[in-house]
Design a protein around this motif. Sequence first.
Motif, PDB file in Angstrom:
ATOM      1  N   ARG A  48      29.873  26.839 -17.624  1.00  0.00           N
ATOM      2  CA  ARG A  48      30.934  25.955 -17.145  1.00  0.00           C
ATOM      3  C   ARG A  48      30.756  24.545 -17.699  1.00  0.00           C
ATOM      4  O   ARG A  48      31.707  23.897 -18.117  1.00  0.00           O
ATOM      5  CB  ARG A  48      30.962  25.930 -15.624  1.00  0.00           C
ATOM      6  CG  ARG A  48      32.225  25.255 -15.098  1.00  0.00           C
ATOM      7  CD  ARG A  48      32.235  25.173 -13.634  1.00  0.00           C
ATOM      8  NE  ARG A  48      31.221  24.172 -13.268  1.00  0.00           N
ATOM      9  CZ  ARG A  48      30.817  23.938 -12.044  1.00  0.00           C
ATOM     10  NH1 ARG A  48      31.281  24.645 -11.056  1.00  0.00           N
ATOM     11  NH2 ARG A  48      29.913  23.016 -11.800  1.00  0.00           N
ATOM     12  N   ARG A  49      29.498  24.074 -17.729  1.00  0.00           N
ATOM     13  CA  ARG A  49      29.221  22.755 -18.322  1.00  0.00           C
ATOM     14  C   ARG A  49      29.633  22.719 -19.788  1.00  0.00           C
ATOM     15  O   ARG A  49      30.219  21.743 -20.263  1.00  0.00           O
ATOM     16  CB  ARG A  49      27.727  22.424 -18.209  1.00  0.00           C
ATOM     17  CG  ARG A  49      27.371  21.578 -17.039  1.00  0.00           C
ATOM     18  CD  ARG A  49      25.976  20.986 -17.148  1.00  0.00           C
ATOM     19  NE  ARG A  49      24.962  21.923 -17.614  1.00  0.00           N
ATOM     20  CZ  ARG A  49      24.232  22.736 -16.843  1.00  0.00           C
ATOM     21  NH1 ARG A  49      24.419  22.724 -15.541  1.00  0.00           N
ATOM     22  NH2 ARG A  49      23.317  23.535 -17.355  1.00  0.00           N
ATOM     23  N   LEU A  50      29.330  23.791 -20.514  1.00  0.00           N
ATOM     24  CA  LEU A  50      29.717  23.843 -21.941  1.00  0.00           C
ATOM     25  C   LEU A  50      31.235  23.822 -22.114  1.00  0.00           C
ATOM     26  O   LEU A  50      31.761  23.179 -23.001  1.00  0.00           O
ATOM     27  CB  LEU A  50      29.124  25.098 -22.593  1.00  0.00           C
ATOM     28  CG  LEU A  50      27.618  25.084 -22.820  1.00  0.00           C
ATOM     29  CD1 LEU A  50      27.143  26.451 -23.290  1.00  0.00           C
ATOM     30  CD2 LEU A  50      27.236  24.022 -23.814  1.00  0.00           C
ATOM     31  N   LEU A  51      31.920  24.545 -21.232  1.00  0.00           N
ATOM     32  CA  LEU A  51      33.390  24.557 -21.316  1.00  0.00           C
ATOM     33  C   LEU A  51      33.992  23.204 -21.001  1.00  0.00           C
ATOM     34  O   LEU A  51      34.986  22.802 -21.598  1.00  0.00           O
ATOM     35  CB  LEU A  51      33.972  25.599 -20.346  1.00  0.00           C
ATOM     36  CG  LEU A  51      33.900  27.049 -20.784  1.00  0.00           C
ATOM     37  CD1 LEU A  51      34.377  27.952 -19.660  1.00  0.00           C
ATOM     38  CD2 LEU A  51      34.719  27.272 -22.034  1.00  0.00           C
ATOM     39  N   GLU A  52      33.404  22.490 -20.074  1.00  0.00           N
ATOM     40  CA  GLU A  52      33.919  21.187 -19.690  1.00  0.00           C
ATOM     41  C   GLU A  52      33.545  20.095 -20.681  1.00  0.00           C
ATOM     42  O   GLU A  52      34.023  18.980 -20.579  1.00  0.00           O
ATOM     43  CB  GLU A  52      33.435  20.830 -18.291  1.00  0.00           C
ATOM     44  CG  GLU A  52      34.040  21.718 -17.221  1.00  0.00           C
ATOM     45  CD  GLU A  52      33.423  21.502 -15.861  1.00  0.00           C
ATOM     46  OE1 GLU A  52      32.431  20.740 -15.749  1.00  0.00           O
ATOM     47  OE2 GLU A  52      33.928  22.095 -14.894  1.00  0.00           O
ATOM     48  N   GLY A  53      32.694  20.440 -21.625  1.00  0.00           N
ATOM     49  CA  GLY A  53      32.328  19.471 -22.661  1.00  0.00           C
ATOM     50  C   GLY A  53      31.175  18.572 -22.300  1.00  0.00           C
ATOM     51  O   GLY A  53      30.942  17.573 -22.958  1.00  0.00           O
TER      52      GLY A  53
END
Length: 89
Positions: free
Chosen positions: A81-86
């Motif tokens: 999720r952190r990776l998706l949110e940038g």
Amino acid sequence: MMWGDGMGWGMGWAWLFWILMIVGVVVLVTLLVLVVSRGGPGRQDGPRTPPAGAAPSRAREILEERYARGEISAEEFQERRRLLEGNGP
């Protein structure tokens, strides 16, 4: 003078005619199905690309679904999720 029953060599090519006839019908039906399913040859739709914000939200939905099904752990969910949110690692 006729040979045998009068059919001669001409009937020997009849199989080729019927094969070509069947192939032609199959091609026509296929083209008809393609034209109808695409909405006709004059259809002027633009390219089907999702809106700019749609891809990340869909990715997040998939991630949440996988977490809900138990396919991924809570730690893996948080990291992805952190990776998706940038927010990166």
